[in-house]
Each structure stands twice: as C-alpha cells, then as structure tokens.
Design a protein around this motif. Structure first.
Motif, PDB file in Angstrom:
ATOM      1  N   ALA A  14      -0.138 -52.708 -26.756  1.00  0.00           N
ATOM      2  CA  ALA A  14      -0.224 -51.561 -25.849  1.00  0.00           C
ATOM      3  C   ALA A  14       0.607 -51.838 -24.616  1.00  0.00           C
ATOM      4  CB  ALA A  14      -1.675 -51.283 -25.462  1.00  0.00           C
ATOM      5  N   PRO A  67       2.265 -42.762 -20.347  1.00  0.00           N
ATOM      6  CA  PRO A  67       0.830 -43.027 -20.451  1.00  0.00           C
ATOM      7  C   PRO A  67       0.562 -44.247 -21.322  1.00  0.00           C
ATOM      8  CG  PRO A  67       1.465 -41.111 -21.759  1.00  0.00           C
ATOM      9  CD  PRO A  67       2.653 -41.476 -20.941  1.00  0.00           C
ATOM     10  N   ALA A  68      -0.455 -45.016 -20.950  1.00  0.00           N
ATOM     11  CA  ALA A  68      -0.836 -46.185 -21.726  1.00  0.00           C
ATOM     12  C   ALA A  68      -1.394 -45.752 -23.077  1.00  0.00           C
ATOM     13  CB  ALA A  68      -1.879 -47.008 -20.969  1.00  0.00           C
ATOM     14  N   GLN A  69      -1.043 -46.437 -24.134  1.00  0.00           N
ATOM     15  CA  GLN A  69      -1.622 -46.144 -25.436  1.00  0.00           C
ATOM     16  C   GLN A  69      -1.425 -47.335 -26.370  1.00  0.00           C
ATOM     17  OE1 GLN A  69       1.044 -42.685 -26.318  1.00  0.00           O
ATOM     18  NE2 GLN A  69       1.442 -43.746 -28.240  1.00  0.00           N
ATOM     19  N   TRP A  70      -2.336 -47.447 -27.322  1.00  0.00           N
ATOM     20  CA  TRP A  70      -2.242 -48.491 -28.324  1.00  0.00           C
ATOM     21  C   TRP A  70      -1.296 -48.067 -29.437  1.00  0.00           C
ATOM     22  CZ3 TRP A  70      -3.609 -53.369 -28.028  1.00  0.00           C
ATOM     23  CH2 TRP A  70      -4.504 -53.732 -27.018  1.00  0.00           C
ATOM     24  N   CYS A  71      -0.549 -49.030 -29.945  1.00  0.00           N
ATOM     25  CA  CYS A  71       0.375 -48.793 -31.054  1.00  0.00           C
ATOM     26  C   CYS A  71      -0.020 -49.699 -32.211  1.00  0.00           C
ATOM     27  CB  CYS A  71       1.812 -49.088 -30.635  1.00  0.00           C
ATOM     28  SG  CYS A  71       3.042 -48.835 -31.951  1.00  0.00           S
ATOM     29  N   VAL A 196      -4.261 -33.497 -25.359  1.00  0.00           N
ATOM     30  CA  VAL A 196      -4.342 -34.793 -26.046  1.00  0.00           C
ATOM     31  C   VAL A 196      -3.356 -34.791 -27.216  1.00  0.00           C
ATOM     32  CG1 VAL A 196      -5.817 -36.362 -27.349  1.00  0.00           C
ATOM     33  CG2 VAL A 196      -6.747 -35.108 -25.394  1.00  0.00           C
ATOM     34  N   TYR A 199      -2.374 -39.201 -32.279  1.00  0.00           N
ATOM     35  CA  TYR A 199      -2.282 -40.645 -32.023  1.00  0.00           C
ATOM     36  C   TYR A 199      -2.974 -41.405 -33.133  1.00  0.00           C
ATOM     37  CZ  TYR A 199      -7.174 -40.353 -30.466  1.00  0.00           C
ATOM     38  OH  TYR A 199      -8.527 -40.150 -30.400  1.00  0.00           O
ATOM     39  N   ASN A 201      -5.914 -44.090 -33.631  1.00  0.00           N
ATOM     40  CA  ASN A 201      -7.054 -44.702 -32.955  1.00  0.00           C
ATOM     41  C   ASN A 201      -7.349 -46.055 -33.587  1.00  0.00           C
ATOM     42  OD1 ASN A 201      -9.273 -44.872 -31.194  1.00  0.00           O
ATOM     43  ND2 ASN A 201     -10.651 -44.139 -32.789  1.00  0.00           N
ATOM     44  N   SER A 239     -11.900 -44.495 -23.683  1.00  0.00           N
ATOM     45  CA  SER A 239     -10.594 -44.604 -23.045  1.00  0.00           C
ATOM     46  C   SER A 239     -10.696 -45.688 -21.986  1.00  0.00           C
ATOM     47  CB  SER A 239     -10.167 -43.291 -22.393  1.00  0.00           C
ATOM     48  OG  SER A 239      -9.979 -42.280 -23.351  1.00  0.00           O
ATOM     49  N   ALA A 244      -5.702 -45.374 -22.150  1.00  0.00           N
ATOM     50  CA  ALA A 244      -5.458 -45.700 -23.559  1.00  0.00           C
ATOM     51  C   ALA A 244      -6.742 -45.554 -24.369  1.00  0.00           C
ATOM     52  CB  ALA A 244      -4.914 -47.115 -23.705  1.00  0.00           C
ATOM     53  N   SER A 245      -6.663 -44.819 -25.479  1.00  0.00           N
ATOM     54  CA  SER A 245      -7.823 -44.606 -26.345  1.00  0.00           C
ATOM     55  C   SER A 245      -7.988 -45.771 -27.315  1.00  0.00           C
ATOM     56  CB  SER A 245      -7.655 -43.309 -27.143  1.00  0.00           C
ATOM     57  OG  SER A 245      -7.601 -42.191 -26.290  1.00  0.00           O
TER      58      SER A 245
END
Length: 265
Positions: A14, A67-71, A196, A199, A201, A239, A244-245
C-alpha cells in the motif's frame, strides 16, 4: 513459502502519504514489525508477522500522490505475457512490466470495470512468507459495480474456474485454481457510496476480530461493516486513518452452514 501458482494472490502493498503513521497503525492493529526502508526502491518497507514477510508500505513517488489503498498482486510466470493477456481481455496495463533488481518483475493493471491490481513474477522475492496466520494475508475479493466485466476478464488472464454463490441477496463469485479457491468477486450495490471506486478488498488474519476492530477504531480507523460471524470466520471491514480499505478476519471463529455454490459453465 514456495512461489505461488499462476493467478494466485502472492503479495500486497500500500502507498501512504504518511508511512510512519501507517506503520504505527498497522503495527498496533495487526502486530506487524517493519524492516529497513529501501531507499534504492523508493523507501519500500516490508512488514513482518512473527518474523515472516506479509506485506509492504511505501510513500508515493513524486507526482503519484493519491488516496491510500491496498494493492493485491497475482502471481505470474511471465509478467510480459500476462500484460499481453490483460490487454487482449480488455484491461489496461497501468505500469508496464518492470524488473525490480533480482527480487522479481512487477506490473500494475486495471480490469475493464476499473479494479486495479498488481502482477508479480517472482525472483528472489517469492511473495508472502506466511498466509492465514495472525497478521498475515488470508483472502481477497474484487469489489466491482460491473461484475459481468470482471467475470469475463479474470478467467481470460489467469487459469481460473468460476463458481457462483446461490444467494438471492448477494451477487458473489469465486475463482478457483485447481481445487483451491483463491479469489472472490462481490458486486457493489447501492449501499456503496457512488464516490467509492471499485477495488480489491484484502483480508488480514487476526486472533480476535473484535479486539482488532477496537484497536483500529481507537487509532482513528473507521468500521465499515461488522463484525459478523460467517462459516468462513468472524470478520469486519475497516478503513485505516488514511482511507485505505481492508478487512480483518478470525478464521478460528466460524458459524453457520456453508453456502451452496455452483460451477459456472
């Protein structure tokens, strides 16, 4: 752990505007410790659970702030060939295959419904050092508003066989590699605010879901759903303070009967 088969989730990272805050949050919620940041690779910093590599955090590159997010990364034997299949299946290659020292080769892509994911061809870095252990990755689901596009795309890129959950209340699909279910797909309904984006999760394993939720919310995280008991475990969607979710799941606490699932022709 051994190199994962083609299409199996193999790594997660992330990007955070405030990496130190992210390290503090996830260290408290998931019990992670962190290695030295690698200045050669953009201050990429691995996270460890019980001494095993389970994820990584990284600051944004200049000009890549967002925006922060997990990959989630899916395993590939040949990242260039996978990138070609992504294009042929109607997806977009966001970052062309790039060799990362002797660690491996990565690329970033987007499915036709807008879901961003990574591809990882392992070298010295094989991926997750542990899975389904406290603090480690456990499961992931593609959340999309256009399930038909995702359902057609992923089995064209990876050797997935699809199954559909028989439930009038939810549109949920599973993707298998051989006899192993490796990824889920959830249709986003009206309960998801329009802002939203689609994405993936990512679920991390915890020994106590409610305790993890309490730590997360005390540290500024937001509870989005749950905790809820299921046949797969007790889980909650959250979140983190930077938006980040992610989800946490206690796989030792299960309740209810397994849902009926049918093969998709």
């Amino acid at each position: 752990m051994a190199v994962q088969p083609e299409g199996a989730p193999c790594w997660a990272d992330a990007m955070f505007g405030d990496v130190e805050a992210a390290k503090s949050f996830y260290g408290d919620v998931l019990g992670w410790t962190f290695g030295e940041s690698s200045s050669e690779y953009g201050n990429y910093t691995q996270a460890f659970a019980n001494g095993k590599a389970v994820a990584a955090v990284v600051p944004p590159m200049p000009g890549q702030e967002g925006p922060a997010q997990w990959c989630l990364y899916l395993a590939s034997r040949d990242a260039a060939a996978t990138a070609s299949r992504i294009r042929e299946a109607g997806g977009e290659v966001v970052m062309e295959p790039m060799q990362v020292g002797d660690y491996g080769t990565m690329c970033l892509a987007r499915d036709p419904s807008g879901v961003v994911f990574g591809v990882w061809q392992a070298g010295a870095h094989e991926g997750f050092g542990a899975m389904a252990e406290p603090g480690a990755y456990c499961w992931a689901e593609v959340f999309t508003r256009e399930p038909g596009k995702s359902d057609a795309f992923f089995p064209r890129v990876f050797p997935y066989k699809a199954k559909q959950m028989e439930d009038d209340g939810v549109d949920f699909r599973l993707f298998d590699l051989g006899d192993r279910t490796v990824l889920g797909r959830m249709a986003m309904g009206d309960d998801f605010p329009p802002e939203v984006p689609p994405y993936i999760n990512v679920y991390f394993t915890v020994p106590d879901c409610d305790a993890a939720v309490a730590r997360a919310t005390e540290r500024g995280g937001v509870l989005r759903f749950g905790p809820m008991d299921t046949p797969f475990g007790r889980f909650a969607a959250l979140s983190d303070p930077q938006g980040a979710s992610f989800s946490v799941i206690d796989i030792t606490t299960t309740e209810g009967e397994m849902p009926k699932i049918t093969d998709v022709a």
